[in-house]
Design a protein around this motif. Structure first.
Motif, PDB file in Angstrom:
ATOM      1  N   ARG A 168       6.225  -7.020  -8.306  1.00 16.39           N
ATOM      2  CA  ARG A 168       5.049  -6.571  -7.631  1.00 16.39           C
ATOM      3  C   ARG A 168       4.949  -5.157  -7.668  1.00 16.39           C
ATOM      4  O   ARG A 168       6.031  -4.461  -7.845  1.00 16.39           O
ATOM      5  N   THR A 169       3.691  -4.572  -7.460  1.00 13.02           N
ATOM      6  CA  THR A 169       3.713  -3.167  -7.310  1.00 13.02           C
ATOM      7  C   THR A 169       4.002  -2.677  -5.919  1.00 13.02           C
ATOM      8  O   THR A 169       4.273  -3.550  -5.022  1.00 13.02           O
ATOM      9  N   PHE A 185       2.301  -0.968  -3.970  1.00 12.22           N
ATOM     10  CA  PHE A 185       1.180  -1.355  -3.226  1.00 12.22           C
ATOM     11  C   PHE A 185       1.303  -2.760  -2.453  1.00 12.22           C
ATOM     12  O   PHE A 185       1.006  -3.091  -1.317  1.00 12.22           O
ATOM     13  N   GLU A 186       1.540  -3.887  -3.507  1.00 12.94           N
ATOM     14  CA  GLU A 186       1.727  -5.127  -2.944  1.00 12.94           C
ATOM     15  C   GLU A 186       2.930  -5.342  -1.892  1.00 12.94           C
ATOM     16  O   GLU A 186       2.625  -6.087  -0.982  1.00 12.94           O
ATOM     17  N   ALA A 187       4.021  -4.633  -2.499  1.00 14.63           N
ATOM     18  CA  ALA A 187       5.201  -4.982  -1.512  1.00 14.63           C
ATOM     19  C   ALA A 187       5.060  -4.493  -0.044  1.00 14.63           C
ATOM     20  O   ALA A 187       5.763  -4.732   0.803  1.00 14.63           O
ATOM     21  N   GLY A 227      -0.217  -4.356   0.665  1.00 16.65           N
ATOM     22  CA  GLY A 227      -1.694  -4.378   0.286  1.00 16.65           C
ATOM     23  C   GLY A 227      -2.507  -3.338   1.381  1.00 16.65           C
ATOM     24  O   GLY A 227      -1.710  -2.655   1.773  1.00 16.65           O
ATOM     25  N   ALA A 253      -2.982   3.642  -1.759  1.00 16.26           N
ATOM     26  CA  ALA A 253      -3.208   2.402  -2.267  1.00 16.26           C
ATOM     27  C   ALA A 253      -3.291   2.731  -3.831  1.00 16.26           C
ATOM     28  O   ALA A 253      -2.392   2.052  -4.535  1.00 16.26           O
ATOM     29  N   GLY A 299      -2.183  -0.009  -6.395  1.00 13.30           N
ATOM     30  CA  GLY A 299      -3.356  -0.780  -5.877  1.00 13.30           C
ATOM     31  C   GLY A 299      -4.630  -0.403  -6.628  1.00 13.30           C
ATOM     32  O   GLY A 299      -4.866   0.098  -7.612  1.00 13.30           O
TER      33      GLY A 299
END
Length: 89
Positions: free
Chosen positions: A6-7, A9-11, A14, A56, A61
């Protein structure tokens, strides 16, 4: 991207996570006598949302900041040329 990766951003949750981060950052900066000085002349009403969008995009993101507000060159222009900030370094 590798499967299962995951990025940041995702971790970090979001856009909701980026908004929480930007809100916390902004609150802490505004509460600090030295760090709040650059904002003493005021700031844009959507500063937290802009900051969240910038975080982000920087952390993997969507490119909301670039497509809405401008690219990294514009960010540098906004923040450059304001004199020395030795007390903030």
């Amino acid at each position: 991207m590798l499967r299962g990766m995951r990025t940041i951003f995702e971790a970090a949750g979001g856009m909701d996570g980026m908004r929480r981060l930007a809100t916390a950052w902004h609150s802490r900066v505004m509460a600090d006598e030295v760090m709040s000085h650059p904002f003493s002349h005021g700031f844009q009403k959507d500063h937290v949302e802009r900051l969240a969008s910038y975080f982000a995009e920087s952390l993997g993101g969507p490119p909301v900041y670039s497509t809405t507000y401008g690219d990294e060159t514009k960010v540098v222009r906004i923040h450059a040329g304001n004199g020395l900030h030795e007390d903030m370094d």
